[in-house]
Design a protein around this motif. Structure first.
Motif, PDB file in Angstrom:
ATOM      1  N   LYS A   1     -27.218  -0.509  -5.397  1.00 30.20           N
ATOM      2  CA  LYS A   1     -27.988   0.360  -4.871  1.00 30.20           C
ATOM      3  C   LYS A   1     -27.866   0.802  -3.303  1.00 30.20           C
ATOM      4  O   LYS A   1     -28.139   1.858  -2.762  1.00 30.20           O
ATOM      5  CB  LYS A   1     -29.456   0.323  -5.036  1.00 30.20           C
ATOM      6  N   SER A   2     -27.472  -0.171  -2.572  1.00 30.36           N
ATOM      7  CA  SER A   2     -27.217  -0.038  -1.028  1.00 30.36           C
ATOM      8  C   SER A   2     -25.890  -0.508  -0.492  1.00 30.36           C
ATOM      9  O   SER A   2     -25.089  -1.355  -1.045  1.00 30.36           O
ATOM     10  CB  SER A   2     -28.344  -0.825  -0.503  1.00 30.36           C
ATOM     11  N   ASN A   3     -25.216   0.228   0.204  1.00 26.96           N
ATOM     12  CA  ASN A   3     -24.140  -0.233   0.894  1.00 26.96           C
ATOM     13  C   ASN A   3     -23.936  -0.984   2.141  1.00 26.96           C
ATOM     14  O   ASN A   3     -23.916  -0.566   3.360  1.00 26.96           O
ATOM     15  CB  ASN A   3     -23.238   1.301   1.320  1.00 26.96           C
ATOM     16  N   VAL A   4     -24.519  -2.221   1.911  1.00 23.80           N
ATOM     17  CA  VAL A   4     -24.999  -3.087   3.020  1.00 23.80           C
ATOM     18  C   VAL A   4     -24.348  -4.588   2.478  1.00 23.80           C
ATOM     19  O   VAL A   4     -24.141  -4.733   1.584  1.00 23.80           O
ATOM     20  CB  VAL A   4     -26.272  -3.324   3.367  1.00 23.80           C
TER      21      VAL A   4
ATOM     22  N   ILE B   1     -29.295  -5.265  -5.700  1.00 25.89           N
ATOM     23  CA  ILE B   1     -29.441  -4.611  -4.522  1.00 25.89           C
ATOM     24  C   ILE B   1     -28.046  -4.021  -3.923  1.00 25.89           C
ATOM     25  O   ILE B   1     -28.222  -2.952  -3.714  1.00 25.89           O
ATOM     26  CB  ILE B   1     -29.929  -5.242  -3.385  1.00 25.89           C
ATOM     27  N   ARG B   2     -27.009  -4.776  -4.303  1.00 28.46           N
ATOM     28  CA  ARG B   2     -25.535  -4.101  -3.834  1.00 28.46           C
ATOM     29  C   ARG B   2     -25.487  -2.961  -4.669  1.00 28.46           C
ATOM     30  O   ARG B   2     -24.725  -2.006  -4.260  1.00 28.46           O
ATOM     31  CB  ARG B   2     -24.534  -5.219  -4.311  1.00 28.46           C
TER      32      ARG B   2
ATOM     33  N   ARG C   1     -30.852   0.652  10.700  1.00 30.23           N
ATOM     34  CA  ARG C   1     -29.532   0.462  10.299  1.00 30.23           C
ATOM     35  C   ARG C   1     -28.544  -0.616  11.224  1.00 30.23           C
ATOM     36  O   ARG C   1     -28.785  -0.421  12.064  1.00 30.23           O
ATOM     37  CB  ARG C   1     -28.828   1.652  10.231  1.00 30.23           C
TER      38      ARG C   1
ATOM     39  N   ALA D   1     -32.673  -3.021   2.764  1.00 26.84           N
ATOM     40  CA  ALA D   1     -31.263  -2.826   2.403  1.00 26.84           C
ATOM     41  C   ALA D   1     -31.102  -1.315   2.454  1.00 26.84           C
ATOM     42  O   ALA D   1     -30.206  -0.491   2.807  1.00 26.84           O
ATOM     43  CB  ALA D   1     -30.842  -3.349   1.166  1.00 26.84           C
ATOM     44  N   GLU D   2     -32.078  -0.443   1.651  1.00 29.82           N
ATOM     45  CA  GLU D   2     -32.019   0.842   1.506  1.00 29.82           C
ATOM     46  C   GLU D   2     -31.958   1.643   2.980  1.00 29.82           C
ATOM     47  O   GLU D   2     -31.502   2.657   3.261  1.00 29.82           O
ATOM     48  CB  GLU D   2     -33.096   1.383   0.684  1.00 29.82           C
ATOM     49  N   GLU D   3     -32.770   0.870   3.785  1.00 33.84           N
ATOM     50  CA  GLU D   3     -32.988   1.396   5.268  1.00 33.84           C
ATOM     51  C   GLU D   3     -31.682   0.980   6.041  1.00 33.84           C
ATOM     52  O   GLU D   3     -31.712   1.134   7.539  1.00 33.84           O
ATOM     53  CB  GLU D   3     -34.121   0.852   6.119  1.00 33.84           C
ATOM     54  N   GLY D   4     -30.843   0.394   5.534  1.00 34.94           N
ATOM     55  CA  GLY D   4     -29.621   0.006   5.938  1.00 34.94           C
ATOM     56  C   GLY D   4     -29.641  -1.486   6.880  1.00 34.94           C
ATOM     57  O   GLY D   4     -28.554  -1.760   7.743  1.00 34.94           O
TER      58      GLY D   4
END
Length: 260
Positions: free
Chosen positions: A54-57, A51-52, A6, A28-31
């Motif tokens: 599904k992931s808050n990055v 990707i956006r 992360r 991305a899922e790993e931060g």
């Protein structure tokens, strides 16, 4: 398993589809904040949006042809502080030495072989002063299991295997790791298209393409997510003593008579 990624920044080439997209999503899922690089604007925009969702990055994309040295200089200027580089861009055409002429051979190697080399050279220079970084080269099974019907790819992947091992042996002196992954057959859009064409020629019916997967280990090709999971692990501190190593993901195919 918490990988501790992360907040790190990863740049992935060939990121708009297939293995590259899966690697981008996994990181991305790993931060990780991710930078997606490819030659196709529309595909990159679609991948970034996916990707956006599904992931808050932070998800950024950059259009570049990495066969061109100026494009690599542009990338390093725009994104000098990445922690993880995944070299994945490039597909070398099949064919024997008699069917792959010099122009096609050079064109393919400019993107994959020299693209990987030049990206690695550029980002190693930026990682050394920080004494931190991981470079992951996505190679291919033909590098360790050469095939004269895929001679340009076999030679290219073997070259990049040696490149990865050589650099990965000395890079720990700068606290940097260089590793590689050799995927065997992976179920991407490209592989499905190739097998559909093969089924059309062999059986007169493209819908029978999955029959060509049955002889593979476990009766299937690898999933992109399986390759991506290994990429995320190798990028993490969980793999902090792994450098100069090539991980093969092929279900054991390299150790038997034929892949298909």
């Amino acid at each position: 398993m918490e990988l501790g990624l992360r907040g790190r920044k990863a740049l992935i080439t060939g990121a708009s589809k297939g293995i590259g997209l899966a690697c981008s999503a996994a990181l991305a899922e790993e931060g990780c904040d991710v930078i997606l690089v490819s030659r196709n604007t529309a595909d990159l925009a679609k991948a970034a949006q996916q990707i956006r969702a599904k992931s808050n990055v932070s998800v950024t994309y950059h259009v570049a042809d990495l066969a061109v040295s100026a494009a690599i200089a542009e990338l390093t200027a725009a994104y000098p502080d990445i922690d993880i580089l995944v070299n994945n861009a490039g597909a070398i055409p099949g064919g024997s030495i008699d069917t792959v002429d010099e122009a096609r051979w050079r064109h393919a190697w400019d993107l994959k072989v020299f693209g990987y080399i030049n990206m690695t050279r550029a980002y190693l220079a930026l990682m050394r002063p920080r004494r931190s970084g991981v470079i992951i080269n996505m190679l291919g099974l033909a590098g360790e299991k050469p095939d004269s019907a895929y001679i340009a790819g076999s030679a290219g992947n073997a070259s990049l295997m040696a490149f990865t091992k050589a650099l990965g042996g000395t890079s720990p002196a700068d606290n940097i790791r260089v590793v590689g992954i050799n995927p065997g057959p992976v179920l991407t859009e490209r592989l499905e298209t190739l097998l559909r064409n093969k089924a059309r020629v062999s059986h007169g019916d493209e819908s029978r393409w999955q029959e060509f997967l049955e002889p593979l280990p476990f009766g299937r090709a690898a999933h992109v997510e399986e390759v991506a999971a290994m990429t995320a692990f190798l990028a993490s501190d969980r793999a902090s003593y792994i450098s100069g190593t090539i991980v093969t993901i092929d279900g054991g195919a390299a150790n038997r008579g034929s892949v298909f």
